[in-house]
Design a protein around this motif. Structure first.
Motif, PDB file in Angstrom:
ATOM      1  N   GLN A   1     -52.279  20.005  29.302  1.00  0.00           N
ATOM      2  CA  GLN A   1     -51.627  21.198  29.855  1.00  0.00           C
ATOM      3  C   GLN A   1     -50.160  20.940  30.133  1.00  0.00           C
ATOM      4  O   GLN A   1     -49.335  21.825  30.010  1.00  0.00           O
ATOM      5  N   GLN A   2     -49.843  19.691  30.515  1.00  0.00           N
ATOM      6  CA  GLN A   2     -48.482  19.398  30.881  1.00  0.00           C
ATOM      7  C   GLN A   2     -47.646  18.888  29.712  1.00  0.00           C
ATOM      8  O   GLN A   2     -46.470  18.674  29.857  1.00  0.00           O
ATOM      9  N   GLN A   3     -48.249  18.737  28.529  1.00  0.00           N
ATOM     10  CA  GLN A   3     -47.538  18.112  27.434  1.00  0.00           C
ATOM     11  C   GLN A   3     -46.586  19.067  26.738  1.00  0.00           C
ATOM     12  O   GLN A   3     -46.798  20.290  26.697  1.00  0.00           O
ATOM     13  N   VAL A   4     -45.545  18.469  26.187  1.00  0.00           N
ATOM     14  CA  VAL A   4     -44.670  19.157  25.267  1.00  0.00           C
ATOM     15  C   VAL A   4     -44.684  18.324  23.984  1.00  0.00           C
ATOM     16  O   VAL A   4     -44.312  17.151  24.007  1.00  0.00           O
ATOM     17  N   LYS A   5     -45.112  18.941  22.900  1.00  0.00           N
ATOM     18  CA  LYS A   5     -45.248  18.222  21.632  1.00  0.00           C
ATOM     19  C   LYS A   5     -44.045  18.508  20.756  1.00  0.00           C
ATOM     20  O   LYS A   5     -43.748  19.675  20.462  1.00  0.00           O
ATOM     21  N   GLN A   6     -43.367  17.453  20.342  1.00  0.00           N
ATOM     22  CA  GLN A   6     -42.109  17.569  19.593  1.00  0.00           C
ATOM     23  C   GLN A   6     -42.277  16.976  18.204  1.00  0.00           C
ATOM     24  O   GLN A   6     -42.891  15.924  18.034  1.00  0.00           O
ATOM     25  N   SER A   7     -41.699  17.653  17.224  1.00  0.00           N
ATOM     26  CA  SER A   7     -41.736  17.137  15.848  1.00  0.00           C
ATOM     27  C   SER A   7     -40.475  17.587  15.102  1.00  0.00           C
ATOM     28  O   SER A   7     -39.884  18.619  15.445  1.00  0.00           O
ATOM     29  N   PRO A   8     -40.038  16.833  14.090  1.00  0.00           N
ATOM     30  CA  PRO A   8     -40.580  15.548  13.668  1.00  0.00           C
ATOM     31  C   PRO A   8     -40.083  14.414  14.552  1.00  0.00           C
ATOM     32  O   PRO A   8     -39.221  14.618  15.397  1.00  0.00           O
ATOM     33  N   GLN A   9     -40.599  13.239  14.339  1.00  0.00           N
ATOM     34  CA  GLN A   9     -40.164  12.070  15.102  1.00  0.00           C
ATOM     35  C   GLN A   9     -38.779  11.622  14.642  1.00  0.00           C
ATOM     36  O   GLN A   9     -37.983  11.137  15.433  1.00  0.00           O
ATOM     37  N   SER A  10     -38.494  11.791  13.351  1.00  0.00           N
ATOM     38  CA  SER A  10     -37.178  11.454  12.829  1.00  0.00           C
ATOM     39  C   SER A  10     -36.835  12.425  11.713  1.00  0.00           C
ATOM     40  O   SER A  10     -37.720  13.020  11.087  1.00  0.00           O
ATOM     41  N   LEU A  11     -35.537  12.548  11.471  1.00  0.00           N
ATOM     42  CA  LEU A  11     -35.051  13.555  10.541  1.00  0.00           C
ATOM     43  C   LEU A  11     -33.745  13.069   9.942  1.00  0.00           C
ATOM     44  O   LEU A  11     -32.859  12.609  10.674  1.00  0.00           O
ATOM     45  N   ILE A  12     -33.647  13.158   8.636  1.00  0.00           N
ATOM     46  CA  ILE A  12     -32.405  12.794   7.957  1.00  0.00           C
ATOM     47  C   ILE A  12     -31.938  14.002   7.159  1.00  0.00           C
ATOM     48  O   ILE A  12     -32.705  14.563   6.366  1.00  0.00           O
ATOM     49  N   VAL A  13     -30.708  14.416   7.385  1.00  0.00           N
ATOM     50  CA  VAL A  13     -30.142  15.539   6.639  1.00  0.00           C
ATOM     51  C   VAL A  13     -28.759  15.158   6.161  1.00  0.00           C
ATOM     52  O   VAL A  13     -28.106  14.271   6.711  1.00  0.00           O
ATOM     53  N   GLN A  14     -28.308  15.867   5.150  1.00  0.00           N
ATOM     54  CA  GLN A  14     -26.939  15.661   4.678  1.00  0.00           C
ATOM     55  C   GLN A  14     -25.995  16.524   5.489  1.00  0.00           C
ATOM     56  O   GLN A  14     -26.374  17.585   6.021  1.00  0.00           O
ATOM     57  N   LYS A  15     -24.775  16.084   5.530  1.00  0.00           N
ATOM     58  CA  LYS A  15     -23.720  16.844   6.217  1.00  0.00           C
ATOM     59  C   LYS A  15     -23.719  18.281   5.715  1.00  0.00           C
ATOM     60  O   LYS A  15     -23.791  18.523   4.508  1.00  0.00           O
TER      61      LYS A  15
END
Lengths: 113, 114
Positions: A1-15
């Protein structure tokens, strides 16, 4: 109930790309949703925050989109720059005045030139 | 500018030692917080203090205690350090009376317990 789930763990994008980081929550009592940005060797700093009475908030190149029915919110970074490379945390609390922020686990963003 | 300082950036201690982590803020903030940050786990609240001499447990208080004798200073105490307390420790402060609920973080103390 108290969790906040975040995704993705890592992300690579170009400028110039538009990275999107997503968060989901279960506790419908949450009503304040900030995003924090953390550079290496520094503490997190508030980037932008939203209340559930609006569906979108924009500050410069950073936009939060909020979907109350789906209990999801996301951070979009327009025209991303290498200087945006950092770890981003979403968070939630039961009211802006609540002492306790529940943080997501973080997303490490790398923007490559 | 709000400034939150932490006494050490890096600390190495032995198992069983008593460890003090100090945090000082210069903006007369009422609330202060201690978090630990671990890879893949995000930030987890250890203790917070809403005013001088007041303290409340957060999500992971076991093995820790705190002290707030003065408004500007909030100390985290590891009574008997263990290897599973190796982590980054972050202090934060805020002033709800100012109308802002933003938490201001210090740079962190990376504690290694050997």
């Amino acid at each position: 109930q108290q969790q906040v789930k975040q995704s993705p763990q890592s992300l690579i994008v170009q400028k110039g790309g538009i990275p999107i980081i997503n968060c989901a929550y279960e506790n419908t009592a949450f009503d304040y949703f900030p995003w924090y940005q953390q550079f290496p060797g520094k503490g997190p700093a508030l980037l932008i925050a939203i209340r559930p009475d609006v569906s979108e908030k924009k500050e410069g190149r950073f936009t939060i989109s909020f979907n109350k029915s789906a209990k999801q919110f996301s951070l979009h970074i327009m025209d991303s720059q290498p200087g945006d490379s950092a770890t981003y945390f979403c968070a939630a609390s039961m009211g802006a005045g609540s002492y306790q922020l529940t943080f997501g686990k973080g997303t490490k963003l790398s923007v490559i030139p | 500018d709000v400034k939150v300082t932490q006494s050490s950036r890096y600390l190495v201690k032995r198992t069983g030692e008593k460890v003090f982590l100090e945090c000082v803020q210069d903006m007369d903030h009422e609330n202060m917080f201690w978090y630990r940050q671990d890879p893949g786990l995000g930030l987890r609240l250890i203790y917070f203090s809403y005013d001088v001499k007041m303290k409340e447990k957060g999500d992971i208080p076991e093995g820790y205690s705190v002290s707030r004798e003065k408004k500007e200073r909030f100390s985290l105490i590891l009574e008997s350090a263990s290897t599973n307390q190796t982590s980054m420790y972050l202090c934060a402060s805020r002033s709800p009376l100012s109308g802002s609920y933003e938490q201001y973080f210090g740079p962190g103390t990376r504690l290694t317990v050997t």
